[in-house]
Scaffold this motif. Structure first.
Motif, mmCIF file in Angstrom:
data_model
loop_
_atom_site.group_PDB
_atom_site.id
_atom_site.type_symbol
_atom_site.label_atom_id
_atom_site.label_comp_id
_atom_site.label_asym_id
_atom_site.label_seq_id
_atom_site.Cartn_x
_atom_site.Cartn_y
_atom_site.Cartn_z
ATOM 1 N N VAL A 320 0.928 -1.082 0.186
ATOM 2 C CA VAL A 320 -0.144 -0.037 -0.076
ATOM 3 C C VAL A 320 0.956 1.100 0.041
ATOM 4 O O VAL A 320 1.587 1.449 0.878
ATOM 5 N N PRO A 321 0.873 2.138 -1.097
ATOM 6 C CA PRO A 321 1.571 3.145 -1.064
ATOM 7 C C PRO A 321 1.531 4.136 0.290
ATOM 8 O O PRO A 321 0.360 4.502 0.592
ATOM 9 N N GLY A 322 2.471 4.700 0.480
ATOM 10 C CA GLY A 322 2.526 5.853 1.727
ATOM 11 C C GLY A 322 2.463 5.080 3.271
ATOM 12 O O GLY A 322 1.968 5.832 4.193
ATOM 13 N N VAL A 323 2.600 3.848 3.070
ATOM 14 C CA VAL A 323 2.364 3.167 4.457
ATOM 15 C C VAL A 323 3.664 2.712 4.941
ATOM 16 O O VAL A 323 4.423 2.197 4.335
ATOM 17 N N ARG A 324 4.118 3.248 6.288
ATOM 18 C CA ARG A 324 5.229 3.010 6.842
ATOM 19 C C ARG A 324 5.077 2.035 8.237
ATOM 20 O O ARG A 324 4.202 2.221 8.960
ATOM 21 N N ALA A 396 -9.210 -6.874 3.554
ATOM 22 C CA ALA A 396 -10.051 -5.872 3.983
ATOM 23 C C ALA A 396 -9.370 -4.752 4.778
ATOM 24 O O ALA A 396 -9.604 -3.458 4.202
ATOM 25 N N LEU A 397 -8.556 -4.636 5.507
ATOM 26 C CA LEU A 397 -7.555 -3.628 5.837
ATOM 27 C C LEU A 397 -7.183 -3.065 4.855
ATOM 28 O O LEU A 397 -6.752 -1.754 4.751
ATOM 29 N N ASP A 402 -6.511 1.958 1.366
ATOM 30 C CA ASP A 402 -6.490 2.353 0.041
ATOM 31 C C ASP A 402 -7.734 3.542 -0.258
ATOM 32 O O ASP A 402 -7.391 4.470 -0.538
ATOM 33 N N GLN A 403 -8.913 3.277 0.733
ATOM 34 C CA GLN A 403 -9.959 4.013 0.891
ATOM 35 C C GLN A 403 -9.134 5.614 1.775
ATOM 36 O O GLN A 403 -9.723 6.652 1.510
ATOM 37 N N VAL A 404 -8.391 5.200 2.400
ATOM 38 C CA VAL A 404 -7.881 6.426 3.333
ATOM 39 C C VAL A 404 -7.062 7.269 2.581
ATOM 40 O O VAL A 404 -7.121 8.349 2.696
#
Length: 409
Positions: A320-324, A396-397, A402-404
């Motif tokens: 997921v892009p942008g997740v650290r 689902a997480l 992605d929705q965030v």
């Protein structure tokens, strides 16, 4: 037995719920686990048919309650391979268990200025604040291990940090934020060299992997029922009996005494010495039922399932892009807890968007603020797994994150 997650999930009524029109995806088990029917039924049956006070009545209900309460103690003792059930002290949670050690072992050690206690930056507040208070009372000095960039204890200064002034070391076995499972063998060995007592916060490890207290070679461990399929209001302190027998009581009152006169009191042997007043009886029985459930599944199998889920989650979140992700990057030496940040989005906003989709995670500093400070964030989002977690829930997480990103650009 085969680890059948679908069959396991059928034992948990709450997992059939919907949240905001979506199937419940419960990813907050490090906070509190859900309870199977077997635990709920054991507590209901006790309250309906056997309710009485323990260790003080000769009538039938009191005898039945006492027998069930002590049977629960024996189950917990066997679950962690304690030497005897008398080494198991029931408390209301891990926090009380750790405070008991800080109070009573602190008195037993007769700490004074110049003595040192060692903890780490990785600790839950329950394993920081009691030691700070003890140092304030005694003049002892608090010192701590740091955390490496990959979320493990920094043992580079082990020989200097644990030294001849060290009287007690208290560390987390598995981090509630980073998921790190600490291999404490070198630290325990060094503590033994200098004669220091060792306490472990096992709140996250006992529910999720096999724990053998005699194999760990420590003096005390603390854990809690509500993170291992049991009810709230019941926790456990395990201590080596010879130490418990030397320690003064934590609370005074009924059932912890040998004899009382107006001039003075003598105390009962452990564990009664540390269980003043009416204990959490139905809760202990519920915890015993939770132990039965975990034993049936097998703790090695529970741990392997969580390793598989954690490996899947680390990969899914990394995509997921942008997740650290904070903590170890691989499932080795890691439990089923993954904390992360989404670039440019506050964790509270992440949590609200996920909740709208039925995905329940925890946000905040997780009662481990020094860990957040170490990684330069005010808070984290945490997804935590258990024996009922599925790969579909991890998917689902990931969809929720992605929705965030869509909501917050």
């Amino acid at each position: 037995m085969t680890f059948d997650v679908a069959r396991i999930r059928a034992d948990f009524p709450i997992l059939q719920r919907e949240i905001n029109g979506h199937p419940l995806v419960y990813l907050d088990s490090a906070n509190t686990s859900q309870k199977p029917r077997q635990v709920l039924e054991a507590m209901r049956l006790h309250n309906e048919r056997h309710n009485g006070n323990v260790s003080r009545s000769v009538h039938t209900l009191g005898t039945e309650a006492t027998t069930a309460y002590e049977e629960a103690r024996a189950k917990v003792a066997a679950f962690i391979n304690a030497g005897t059930p008398d080494e198991i002290v029931f408390t209301k949670n891990s926090t009380e268990a750790l405070n008991l050690v800080a109070h009573s072992a602190g008195q037993y050690l007769a700490l004074k200025p110049g003595d040192e206690i060692v903890i780490s930056e990785m600790e839950h507040h329950s394993n920081i604040v009691p030691w700070q208070l003890l140092c304030e009372r005694t003049g002892a000095t608090l010192r701590w291990f740091g955390i490496t960039d990959d979320g493990r204890l920094d043992e580079s200064s082990l020989a200097e940090l644990i030294n001849e002034r060290t009287r007690l070391v208290s560390l987390v076995h598995m981090s509630n934020t980073l998921g790190t499972i600490n291999d404490l063998s070198r630290i325990v060995a060094r503590s033994r060299e200098v004669g220091a007592l060792v306490t472990l916060d096992c709140s996250q490890s006992v529910p999720h992997l096999p724990v053998d207290v005699r194999g760990l070679g420590v003096d005390f461990i603390a854990f809690t029922g509500h993170k291992m399929l049991g009810p709230t209001g019941i926790g456990v302190l395990w201590g080596r009996f010879e130490l418990l027998a030397k320690m003064p009581p934590f609370l005074g009152g009924g059932s912890m005494i040998e004899t009382v006169t107006m001039a003075g009191t003598t105390y009962a042997a452990p564990p009664a010495r540390f269980e003043a007043g009416t204990p959490p009886i139905a809760e202990a029985i519920g915890l015993g039922a939770a132990v039965d459930y975990l034993n049936e599944l097998g703790m090695a199998e529970v741990h392997q399932h969580e390793q598989d889920i954690t490996a899947y989650a680390l990969k899914a979140l990394a995509d997921v892009p942008g997740v650290r992700i904070f903590g170890p990057a691989t499932p080795e030496g890691r439990g089923g807890t993954v904390s992360f940040a989404v670039d440019g989005v506050h964790p509270h906003d992440v949590g609200q968007v996920l909740d709208a989709l039925g995905v329940e995670v925890r946000v905040g500093h997780h009662c481990a603020k020094p860990t957040c400070v170490r990684f330069g964030v005010p808070a984290m989002t945490r997804a935590s797994f258990y024996l009922y977690t599925t790969t579909d829930e991890i998917d689902a997480l990931a969809r929720g994150l992605d929705q965030v990103r869509k909501v917050f650009g």
